[in-house]
Scaffold this motif. Structure first.
Motif, mmCIF file in Angstrom:
data_model
loop_
_atom_site.group_PDB
_atom_site.id
_atom_site.type_symbol
_atom_site.label_atom_id
_atom_site.label_comp_id
_atom_site.label_asym_id
_atom_site.label_seq_id
_atom_site.Cartn_x
_atom_site.Cartn_y
_atom_site.Cartn_z
ATOM 1 N N GLU A 6 4.499 27.383 -80.294
ATOM 2 C CA GLU A 6 4.015 28.641 -80.858
ATOM 3 C C GLU A 6 5.178 29.549 -81.243
ATOM 4 O OE1 GLU A 6 0.917 28.219 -77.285
ATOM 5 O OE2 GLU A 6 3.098 28.163 -77.421
ATOM 6 N N SER A 7 4.911 30.457 -82.160
ATOM 7 C CA SER A 7 5.874 31.496 -82.522
ATOM 8 C C SER A 7 5.105 32.669 -83.106
ATOM 9 C CB SER A 7 6.906 30.965 -83.512
ATOM 10 O OG SER A 7 6.273 30.538 -84.702
ATOM 11 N N GLY A 8 5.789 33.811 -83.177
ATOM 12 C CA GLY A 8 5.210 34.961 -83.862
ATOM 13 C C GLY A 8 4.730 36.086 -82.976
ATOM 14 N N GLY A 9 4.817 35.936 -81.674
ATOM 15 C CA GLY A 9 4.397 37.019 -80.802
ATOM 16 C C GLY A 9 5.394 38.165 -80.819
ATOM 17 N N GLY A 10 5.040 39.259 -80.125
ATOM 18 C CA GLY A 10 5.946 40.389 -80.060
ATOM 19 C C GLY A 10 5.232 41.661 -79.683
ATOM 20 N N LEU A 11 5.933 42.754 -79.887
ATOM 21 C CA LEU A 11 5.412 44.089 -79.592
ATOM 22 C C LEU A 11 4.978 44.753 -80.893
ATOM 23 C CD1 LEU A 11 5.024 46.572 -77.714
ATOM 24 C CD2 LEU A 11 7.428 47.116 -78.163
ATOM 25 N N VAL A 12 3.783 45.293 -80.895
ATOM 26 C CA VAL A 12 3.258 45.945 -82.092
ATOM 27 C C VAL A 12 2.462 47.169 -81.680
ATOM 28 C CG1 VAL A 12 1.163 44.526 -82.140
ATOM 29 C CG2 VAL A 12 2.023 45.518 -84.270
ATOM 30 N N GLN A 13 2.438 48.163 -82.531
ATOM 31 C CA GLN A 13 1.671 49.372 -82.245
ATOM 32 C C GLN A 13 0.191 49.145 -82.528
ATOM 33 O OE1 GLN A 13 3.410 52.570 -84.499
ATOM 34 N NE2 GLN A 13 5.042 52.891 -83.001
ATOM 35 N N GLY A 16 -1.618 47.716 -85.817
ATOM 36 C CA GLY A 16 -0.686 46.846 -86.528
ATOM 37 C C GLY A 16 -1.180 45.422 -86.635
ATOM 38 N N SER A 17 -0.334 44.574 -87.217
ATOM 39 C CA SER A 17 -0.685 43.176 -87.463
ATOM 40 C C SER A 17 0.418 42.247 -86.981
ATOM 41 C CB SER A 17 -0.905 42.938 -88.960
ATOM 42 O OG SER A 17 -1.988 43.695 -89.449
ATOM 43 N N LEU A 18 0.008 41.050 -86.601
ATOM 44 C CA LEU A 18 0.918 39.962 -86.276
ATOM 45 C C LEU A 18 0.302 38.662 -86.754
ATOM 46 C CD1 LEU A 18 2.076 40.600 -82.567
ATOM 47 C CD2 LEU A 18 3.515 40.699 -84.609
ATOM 48 N N ARG A 19 1.162 37.686 -87.043
ATOM 49 C CA ARG A 19 0.673 36.350 -87.344
ATOM 50 C C ARG A 19 1.329 35.365 -86.385
ATOM 51 N NH1 ARG A 19 1.036 32.498 -92.706
ATOM 52 N NH2 ARG A 19 3.223 32.324 -92.024
ATOM 53 N N LEU A 20 0.512 34.652 -85.652
ATOM 54 C CA LEU A 20 0.996 33.604 -84.760
ATOM 55 C C LEU A 20 0.945 32.265 -85.481
ATOM 56 C CD1 LEU A 20 -0.813 34.518 -81.414
ATOM 57 C CD2 LEU A 20 1.346 35.398 -82.336
ATOM 58 N N SER A 21 1.943 31.434 -85.200
ATOM 59 C CA SER A 21 1.994 30.093 -85.772
ATOM 60 C C SER A 21 2.082 29.080 -84.642
ATOM 61 C CB SER A 21 3.224 29.930 -86.670
ATOM 62 O OG SER A 21 3.210 30.859 -87.726
ATOM 63 N N CYS A 22 1.501 27.917 -84.876
ATOM 64 C CA CYS A 22 1.573 26.843 -83.900
ATOM 65 C C CYS A 22 1.805 25.542 -84.652
ATOM 66 C CB CYS A 22 0.290 26.762 -83.091
ATOM 67 S SG CYS A 22 0.197 25.330 -81.991
ATOM 68 N N ALA A 23 2.978 24.972 -84.455
ATOM 69 C CA ALA A 23 3.338 23.719 -85.113
ATOM 70 C C ALA A 23 3.039 22.549 -84.188
ATOM 71 C CB ALA A 23 4.814 23.735 -85.493
ATOM 72 N N VAL A 78 -1.210 25.577 -87.376
ATOM 73 C CA VAL A 78 -2.377 26.456 -87.329
ATOM 74 C C VAL A 78 -1.884 27.883 -87.134
ATOM 75 C CG1 VAL A 78 -2.696 26.134 -84.841
ATOM 76 C CG2 VAL A 78 -4.621 26.862 -86.260
ATOM 77 N N TYR A 79 -2.563 28.813 -87.788
ATOM 78 C CA TYR A 79 -2.148 30.211 -87.753
ATOM 79 C C TYR A 79 -3.268 31.070 -87.163
ATOM 80 C CZ TYR A 79 1.207 28.490 -91.210
ATOM 81 O OH TYR A 79 2.188 27.782 -91.863
ATOM 82 N N LEU A 80 -2.842 32.191 -86.594
ATOM 83 C CA LEU A 80 -3.789 33.209 -86.176
ATOM 84 C C LEU A 80 -3.298 34.531 -86.748
ATOM 85 C CD1 LEU A 80 -6.354 33.774 -84.466
ATOM 86 C CD2 LEU A 80 -4.800 34.518 -82.647
ATOM 87 N N GLN A 81 -3.986 35.022 -87.751
ATOM 88 C CA GLN A 81 -3.668 36.318 -88.345
ATOM 89 C C GLN A 81 -4.433 37.379 -87.574
ATOM 90 O OE1 GLN A 81 -1.498 37.181 -90.909
ATOM 91 N NE2 GLN A 81 -1.986 39.269 -90.267
ATOM 92 N N MET A 82 -3.698 38.320 -87.020
ATOM 93 C CA MET A 82 -4.301 39.361 -86.187
ATOM 94 C C MET A 82 -4.059 40.719 -86.829
ATOM 95 S SD MET A 82 -3.191 37.945 -82.417
ATOM 96 C CE MET A 82 -1.444 38.233 -82.676
ATOM 97 N N TRP A 108 -1.736 21.972 -74.633
ATOM 98 C CA TRP A 108 -1.424 23.401 -74.681
ATOM 99 C C TRP A 108 0.025 23.647 -75.056
ATOM 100 C CZ3 TRP A 108 -5.421 26.701 -74.193
ATOM 101 C CH2 TRP A 108 -6.584 26.240 -73.570
ATOM 102 N N GLY A 109 0.228 24.727 -75.799
ATOM 103 C CA GLY A 109 1.577 25.188 -76.041
ATOM 104 C C GLY A 109 2.077 25.994 -74.851
ATOM 105 N N GLN A 110 3.304 26.495 -74.970
ATOM 106 C CA GLN A 110 3.927 27.206 -73.860
ATOM 107 C C GLN A 110 3.463 28.653 -73.781
ATOM 108 O OE1 GLN A 110 5.328 26.701 -76.777
ATOM 109 N NE2 GLN A 110 6.453 28.545 -77.328
ATOM 110 N N GLY A 111 2.836 29.158 -74.828
ATOM 111 C CA GLY A 111 2.349 30.534 -74.834
ATOM 112 C C GLY A 111 3.333 31.475 -75.486
ATOM 113 N N THR A 112 2.794 32.506 -76.112
ATOM 114 C CA THR A 112 3.621 33.547 -76.720
ATOM 115 C C THR A 112 3.004 34.904 -76.386
ATOM 116 O OG1 THR A 112 4.667 34.300 -78.784
ATOM 117 C CG2 THR A 112 2.427 33.440 -78.968
ATOM 118 N N GLN A 113 3.853 35.833 -75.996
ATOM 119 C CA GLN A 113 3.383 37.142 -75.552
ATOM 120 C C GLN A 113 3.093 38.042 -76.741
ATOM 121 O OE1 GLN A 113 2.928 38.438 -72.228
ATOM 122 N NE2 GLN A 113 1.986 40.118 -73.370
#
Length: 118
Positions: A6-13, A16-23, A78-82, A108-113
């Protein structure tokens, strides 16, 4: 066997928006389903969104209208647009893949915060 990264996690207000990716390490078209789950501190892991190999999607009521799941078979991702994120969306988000023969096996992936905070 399926490895998921997984990738794409982080801190957002809030708002806001984030997009997570999972390869995935193999052709996702061969998988029974892929999806995203999340786990907040002190809570059970819960389904966020899934998509089957037949393109049927299942979205949790708590994120319906704000989150979208999609796949790119050419990239085995696979993506998750938030969008319109809320503080209650704060959690570790896990990518999931399912294979199915006689049994359904979960990977399962390792997880992203993801942290939603002002």
């Amino acid at each position: 066997q399926v490895q998921l990264v997984e990738s794409g996690g982080g801190l957002v207000q809030p708002g806001g928006s984030l997009r997570l990716s999972c390869a995935a390490s193999r052709n996702i078209a061969s998988l029974y389903a892929m999806g995203w789950y999340r786990q907040a501190p002190g809570k059970k892991r819960e389904l966020v969104a899934t998509v089957t190999s037949g393109s049927n999607t299942n979205i949790a009521d708590s994120v319906k209208g704000r989150f979208t799941i999609s796949t790119d078979n050419a990239k085995d991702t696979v993506y998750l647009q938030m969008n319109n994120l809320k503080p209650e969306d704060t959690a570790v988000y896990y990518c999931n893949a399912k294979t199915r023969t006689a049994l359904i096996i979960n990977y399962w992936g390792q997880g992203t915060q993801v942290t939603v905070s002002s």
